[in-house]
Design an enzyme around this catalytic site. Structure first.
Site, PDB file in Angstrom:
ATOM      1  CG  HIS A  64      -1.793  -1.490   1.512  1.00 11.25           C
ATOM      2  ND1 HIS A  64      -3.006  -1.043   0.607  1.00 11.25           N
ATOM      3  CD2 HIS A  64      -1.452  -2.076   1.625  1.00 11.25           C
ATOM      4  CE1 HIS A  64      -3.586  -2.782   0.608  1.00 11.25           C
ATOM      5  NE2 HIS A  64      -2.819  -3.258   1.899  1.00 11.25           N
ATOM      6  NE  ARG A  66      -2.021   3.097   3.433  1.00 10.47           N
ATOM      7  CZ  ARG A  66      -2.647   2.131   3.721  1.00 10.47           C
ATOM      8  NH1 ARG A  66      -3.322   2.063   3.134  1.00 10.47           N
ATOM      9  NH2 ARG A  66      -2.308   1.706   4.483  1.00 10.47           N
ATOM     10  CG  ASN A  96      -6.124  -0.046  -0.545  1.00 12.93           C
ATOM     11  OD1 ASN A  96      -5.408  -0.431  -0.251  1.00 12.93           O
ATOM     12  ND2 ASN A  96      -6.385  -0.354   1.419  1.00 12.93           N
ATOM     13  CG  ASP A 153      -6.259  -4.745  -0.136  1.00 13.00           C
ATOM     14  OD1 ASP A 153      -5.939  -5.665  -0.298  1.00 13.00           O
ATOM     15  OD2 ASP A 153      -6.426  -3.379   0.671  1.00 13.00           O
ATOM     16  CG  HIS A 181      -9.296  -8.263   3.286  1.00 11.36           C
ATOM     17  ND1 HIS A 181      -7.934  -8.542   4.220  1.00 11.36           N
ATOM     18  CD2 HIS A 181     -10.929  -9.231   3.989  1.00 11.36           C
ATOM     19  CE1 HIS A 181      -8.343  -8.215   5.005  1.00 11.36           C
ATOM     20  NE2 HIS A 181      -9.750  -9.109   5.365  1.00 11.36           N
ATOM     21  CG  HIS A 234      -4.052 -10.745   3.520  1.00  7.21           C
ATOM     22  ND1 HIS A 234      -3.547  -9.292   3.607  1.00  7.21           N
ATOM     23  CD2 HIS A 234      -5.314 -11.049   3.782  1.00  7.21           C
ATOM     24  CE1 HIS A 234      -5.179  -8.388   3.346  1.00  7.21           C
ATOM     25  NE2 HIS A 234      -5.377  -9.626   3.692  1.00  7.21           N
ATOM     26  CG  ASN A 280      -9.046  -5.777  10.087  1.00  3.17           C
ATOM     27  OD1 ASN A 280      -8.320  -6.321  10.466  1.00  3.17           O
ATOM     28  ND2 ASN A 280      -8.903  -5.123   9.660  1.00  3.17           N
ATOM     29  CG  ASP A 307      -1.918  -6.375   4.262  1.00  3.39           C
ATOM     30  OD1 ASP A 307      -1.788  -5.307   3.634  1.00  3.39           O
ATOM     31  OD2 ASP A 307      -2.309  -6.796   4.699  1.00  3.39           O
ATOM     32  CG  HIS A 311      -1.713   2.863   8.719  1.00  2.00           C
ATOM     33  ND1 HIS A 311      -2.836   3.282   8.034  1.00  2.00           N
ATOM     34  CD2 HIS A 311      -1.977   2.087   8.686  1.00  2.00           C
ATOM     35  CE1 HIS A 311      -3.716   2.299   7.545  1.00  2.00           C
ATOM     36  NE2 HIS A 311      -3.504   1.573   7.811  1.00  2.00           N
TER      37      HIS A 311
END
Length: 433
Positions: A64, A66, A96, A153, A181, A234, A280, A307, A311
């Site tokens: 990710h 972003r 995502n 995802d 997912h 995952h 998750n 994954d 953040h």
């Protein structure tokens, strides 16, 4: 005439540590020769690989970065820098984002932003428009734009008919795959961490293991019906892995990946890690970890993917209930797997190359990566020192975010050099300018 680059004195990972030392000669972005050490030609640049292993560059098929919409947590440049430092020469971004990567124009925009970064960044695209689970995206148009991986995802495609149609669409698109997912959204609604003793002790709603097995069971049946290609993102439980194992033996076109964190950490680590330990699917039980470790070593599971989920601190510096789920990992992946599995004797160097490079490239249809180190093949390579010890410090990693579960952990094995399309992007552990 001098070669463009010679990687000198390393051993090929497929020959393990007892193999002969070689020089890998690179010209025009490809390996032109592999010769005994010291017999390589003059070169414009040399990289020392003594006491190290020369491998195909690693491939991470779930990151990710972003972009667009979350670049305060990560952007393609920072994510690709971390990938390169971790020996990753190719990766696949998840869709995502804000807005969702679900149209050819969005794909082209993201790939244009990835031009010139020190990793070959690809992108997946959403299965459903806006990842809303209501109608399929235009698979054919996205495929024409270069997409090979279709996934919603973090959102499971719960509708049976939509998932069946998505899998059927891959049949006519060679090399494409639907990546799921696998958590039943009704079963995990409101859940924070694994549904177990730690959740009970902390007074938190749980995400049950059965939610994963339920979706994997359904999806495998749909893959059997349609003949489509199915990949489990995952995977986290022994029960779901058992379903995949049976399906493979029956000829269903299915693969599954596992993250480093699901191979090492358990729900018991959450109180130590705090919100960094929230993801998750969640960290599971010790019995799941032990089963998954066996599965990645014996071939039941196909690949390791991180994954990688950076953040901004504001999204993690809160309660477990409110924190965003996810951990960073692209820069530390190889070292964690080497430390936990190869250095302990559970996994061979050859199997290591398979799960972090060859298999993920094959799953995601990345033709230029994941090849053996042989003459005539693209020079996307990692030089890995299996004995180097180093301690992970979050503020020394390339990611814009600091939510690594490995902070303070001493690891064995580190990337020394990374070569992308014949050019060093990391040399002696430092990014090349």
């Amino acid at each position: 005439m001098a070669a463009d680059l010679v990687i000198s004195g390393g051993r090929l990972a497929d020959s393990a540590l007892g193999g002969e030392r070689v020089d890998v000669v690179i010209e025009n972005g490809r390996i032109s020769a592999v010769v005994p050490a010291g017999e390589g030609p003059p070169a414009r640049r040399r990289l020392d690989a003594s006491a190290a292993l020369v491998m195909p560059g690693f491939v991470d098929i779930q990151v990710h970065f972003r972009t667009p919409g979350g670049t305060d947590s990560e952007d393609i440049a920072s994510g690709a820098a971390g990938a390169a430092m971790g020996g990753v020469t190719a990766c696949v971004m998840m869709p995502n984002t804000t807005p969702t990567i679900d149209t050819p124009d969005m794909v082209r925009e993201v790939l244009a932003l990835a031009a010139g970064v020190p990793c070959d960044v690809r992108t997946s695209a959403a299965i459903t428009t806006g990842r809303a689970g209501e109608r399929l995206t235009d698979f054919a148009a996205l495929y024409s734009a270069g997409v090979r991986v279709f996934t919603d995802d973090g959102d499971c495609v719960a509708d049976d008919a939509l998932m069946e149609a998505a899998l059927a669409a891959t049949v006519g698109l060679p090399g494409s795959v639907v990546s799921q997912h696998a958590e039943d959204p009704d079963m995990v609604a409101g859940g924070v961490i694994n549904d177990g003793a730690v959740a009970q002790r902390l007074g938190l709603a749980g995400r049950p293991a059965a939610a994963e097995e339920s979706i994997v069971r359904r999806d495998l049946a749909l893959a059997a019906t349609t003949g489509g290609r199915y990949h489990v993102l995952h995977l986290s439980t022994s029960a779901a892995m058992a379903r995949v194992s049976v399906a493979k033996r029956s000829g269903i076109n299915a693969t599954a990946e596992v993250t480093p964190q699901h191979l090492v950490l358990t729900e018991d680590d959450i109180e130590r890690l705090g919100t960094t330990g929230k993801m998750n699917p969640p960290l599971r039980l010790r019995s799941d970890v032990e089963a998954l470790r066996l599965g990645i070593c014996d071939g039941t599971l196909d690949a390791v993917a991180t994954d990688h989920a950076p953040h901004h601190p504001s999204l993690k510096d809160t309660s477990l209930l409110d924190a965003a789920p996810g951990m960073t990992g692209v820069e530390t992946m190889a070292s964690v797997i080497w430390t936990e599995l190869v250095a302990t004797g559970a996994m061979s160097p050859t199997r290591f190359v398979e799960v972090v490079s060859v298999a993920p490239a094959r799953i995601a249809g990345i033709a230029e990566h994941g090849h053996r180190v042989e003459a005539g093949l693209p020079a996307n390579l990692a030089v890995f020192d299996p004995a180097q010890r180093w301690t992970v410090h979050a503020d020394e990693l390339q990611s814009r975010s600091r939510n690594t579960p490995w902070a303070g952990r001493e690891l064995t094995g580190k990337v020394r050099h990374t070569v992308l399309a014949g050019h060093p992007v990391v040399a002696d552990g430092e990014l090349c300018s």
